[in-house]
Design a protein around this motif. Structure first.
Motif, PDB file in Angstrom:
ATOM      1  N   ASN A  90     -27.961 -36.592 -53.144  1.00 21.90           N
ATOM      2  CA  ASN A  90     -29.283 -36.048 -52.067  1.00 21.90           C
ATOM      3  C   ASN A  90     -29.184 -36.526 -51.170  1.00 21.90           C
ATOM      4  O   ASN A  90     -30.218 -36.740 -51.001  1.00 21.90           O
ATOM      5  N   ASP A  91     -28.905 -38.002 -51.203  1.00 19.70           N
ATOM      6  CA  ASP A  91     -29.920 -39.039 -50.573  1.00 19.70           C
ATOM      7  C   ASP A  91     -29.766 -38.993 -48.541  1.00 19.70           C
ATOM      8  O   ASP A  91     -28.884 -40.030 -48.042  1.00 19.70           O
ATOM      9  N   PHE A  92     -29.040 -37.690 -47.901  1.00 18.59           N
ATOM     10  CA  PHE A  92     -28.942 -37.604 -47.062  1.00 18.59           C
ATOM     11  C   PHE A  92     -29.940 -38.299 -46.392  1.00 18.59           C
ATOM     12  O   PHE A  92     -31.861 -38.441 -46.474  1.00 18.59           O
ATOM     13  N   PRO A  93     -29.451 -38.735 -44.814  1.00 20.53           N
ATOM     14  CA  PRO A  93     -30.719 -39.203 -43.752  1.00 20.53           C
ATOM     15  C   PRO A  93     -31.519 -37.971 -43.360  1.00 20.53           C
ATOM     16  O   PRO A  93     -31.182 -36.989 -43.699  1.00 20.53           O
ATOM     17  N   GLU A  94     -32.509 -38.128 -42.810  1.00 22.90           N
ATOM     18  CA  GLU A  94     -33.715 -37.139 -42.756  1.00 22.90           C
ATOM     19  C   GLU A  94     -33.121 -35.914 -41.508  1.00 22.90           C
ATOM     20  O   GLU A  94     -33.540 -35.123 -41.717  1.00 22.90           O
ATOM     21  N   LYS A  95     -32.263 -36.858 -40.466  1.00 24.87           N
ATOM     22  CA  LYS A  95     -32.121 -35.542 -39.541  1.00 24.87           C
ATOM     23  C   LYS A  95     -30.620 -34.989 -39.536  1.00 24.87           C
ATOM     24  O   LYS A  95     -30.328 -36.047 -38.275  1.00 24.87           O
ATOM     25  N   PRO A  96     -29.872 -35.075 -40.492  1.00 28.15           N
ATOM     26  CA  PRO A  96     -28.436 -35.654 -40.351  1.00 28.15           C
ATOM     27  C   PRO A  96     -27.716 -34.288 -39.416  1.00 28.15           C
ATOM     28  O   PRO A  96     -28.455 -33.347 -39.637  1.00 28.15           O
ATOM     29  N   ILE A  97     -26.770 -34.466 -38.584  1.00 30.96           N
ATOM     30  CA  ILE A  97     -25.627 -34.106 -37.836  1.00 30.96           C
ATOM     31  C   ILE A  97     -23.590 -33.934 -37.739  1.00 30.96           C
ATOM     32  O   ILE A  97     -23.962 -34.812 -37.774  1.00 30.96           O
ATOM     33  N   ILE A  98     -23.157 -33.182 -38.131  1.00 33.00           N
ATOM     34  CA  ILE A  98     -22.606 -33.021 -38.059  1.00 33.00           C
ATOM     35  C   ILE A  98     -21.741 -32.472 -36.761  1.00 33.00           C
ATOM     36  O   ILE A  98     -21.894 -31.161 -36.508  1.00 33.00           O
ATOM     37  N   ILE A  99     -20.831 -33.569 -35.316  1.00 26.80           N
ATOM     38  CA  ILE A  99     -20.693 -33.186 -34.440  1.00 26.80           C
ATOM     39  C   ILE A  99     -19.148 -32.768 -34.760  1.00 26.80           C
ATOM     40  O   ILE A  99     -18.231 -33.743 -34.740  1.00 26.80           O
ATOM     41  N   THR A 100     -18.430 -31.776 -34.413  1.00 24.78           N
ATOM     42  CA  THR A 100     -17.117 -31.196 -34.449  1.00 24.78           C
ATOM     43  C   THR A 100     -16.172 -30.860 -32.927  1.00 24.78           C
ATOM     44  O   THR A 100     -17.244 -29.981 -31.834  1.00 24.78           O
ATOM     45  N   PHE A 101     -15.138 -31.214 -32.592  1.00 23.96           N
ATOM     46  CA  PHE A 101     -14.121 -30.788 -31.466  1.00 23.96           C
ATOM     47  C   PHE A 101     -12.987 -30.335 -31.892  1.00 23.96           C
ATOM     48  O   PHE A 101     -12.331 -31.044 -32.724  1.00 23.96           O
ATOM     49  N   ASP A 102     -12.985 -28.940 -31.485  1.00 25.31           N
ATOM     50  CA  ASP A 102     -11.356 -28.447 -31.965  1.00 25.31           C
ATOM     51  C   ASP A 102     -10.259 -28.734 -30.903  1.00 25.31           C
ATOM     52  O   ASP A 102     -10.276 -28.915 -29.801  1.00 25.31           O
ATOM     53  N   ASP A 103      -9.290 -28.489 -31.624  1.00 25.22           N
ATOM     54  CA  ASP A 103      -7.848 -28.253 -30.714  1.00 25.22           C
ATOM     55  C   ASP A 103      -7.521 -29.761 -30.092  1.00 25.22           C
ATOM     56  O   ASP A 103      -6.755 -29.565 -29.491  1.00 25.22           O
TER      57      ASP A 103
END
Ligand SMILES: [Zn+2]
Length: 240
Positions: free
Chosen positions: A56-69
């Motif tokens: 559970n050692d996530f960075p403080e402000k995690p984000i995932i950026i996704t692009f479809d297609d």
């Protein structure tokens, strides 16, 4: 409580006058990326999440950026911007349309070819599944869903693509009624899918729980930077 926002993008264009709906302009995308970097977000791939799962050692402000297609315009506009801002992203490919156009839509946007996909630096772009035929899963029989998966796996092994076990549901659609929903999720387990992405416009709580109903924030072409910030912070808000 820690949250994981997952951003969802589609077409990127170079004229701000066309920034509307699923199409976002290059300058708006750059302003959003700049904001993420300035705010100290750490962009992740789903492969990174596997590493954090037990600690559970996530960075403080995690984000995932996704692009479809996997549109060619993402290759031309989003990919260089990601590299410029040192951000990671995930691209989801509907394999039957590679090198052609988005025929499930109106067929006007070109998709990347297999060689363009292979050209993407895997330390920047993680590739994932977006089905073979880009049809809504809730309209398909279990047998058709299995066939679609088989075509995906055949395509991946034929072209030796490096694909993560992450699936972005076409149109964010998956069966909502029982017993189809349970059958669908059981099939995802059989297909070795670790994460399934819907839309939902909510932030995901950490640690992640329901991995086949991960929510993405739909970033619209007409969104102001202020609205982007609000979505990032709160998810769906009827006020905005
Ligand atoms: Zn799609």
């Amino acid at each position: 409580m820690a949250r994981l926002p997952i951003l969802m993008y589609h077409t990127i264009c170079n004229h701000s006058s066309n920034s509307k709906g699923l199409t976002l302009s290059y300058d708006k995308l750059e302003a959003q990326f700049k904001y993420l970097v300035a705010q100290g977000y750490t962009s992740l791939h789903f492969r990174d999440i596997e590493k954090f799962k037990h600690t559970n050692d996530f960075p403080e402000k995690p984000i995932i950026i996704t692009f479809d297609d996997v549109y060619v315009n993402q290759y031309e506009f989003a990919y260089p911007l990601l590299k410029k801002y040192n951000l990671k992203a995930c691209f989801y490919a509907p394999f039957s349309f590679l090198g052609g156009t988005d025929l499930w839509n109106n067929g006007t946007e070109k998709l990347m070819s297999v060689s363009q996909l292979k050209d993407l630096d895997p330390s920047v772009i993680e590739l994932g599944l977006h089905s073979f035929a880009h049809r809504p899963y809730s309209s398909l029989s279990l047998e058709s869903i299995q066939e679609d998966f088989k075509k995906c796996h055949d395509f991946v092994s034929k072209h030796k693509l490096n694909i993560s076990n992450v699936l972005a549901y076409p149109y964010g659609n998956f069966p909502r009624k029982e017993p189809q929903k349970t059958q669908f999720f059981e099939e995802l387990v059989k297909q070795n899918i670790a994460y399934g992405l819907r839309i939902g416009n909510r932030l995901n709580k950490l640690p992640l729980k329901n991995n086949y109903e991960l929510n993405r924030l739909d970033i619209k072409g007409e969104d102001s930077l202020f609205k982007f910030k609000m979505k990032l912070k709160f998810g769906k808000l009827s006020l905005f």
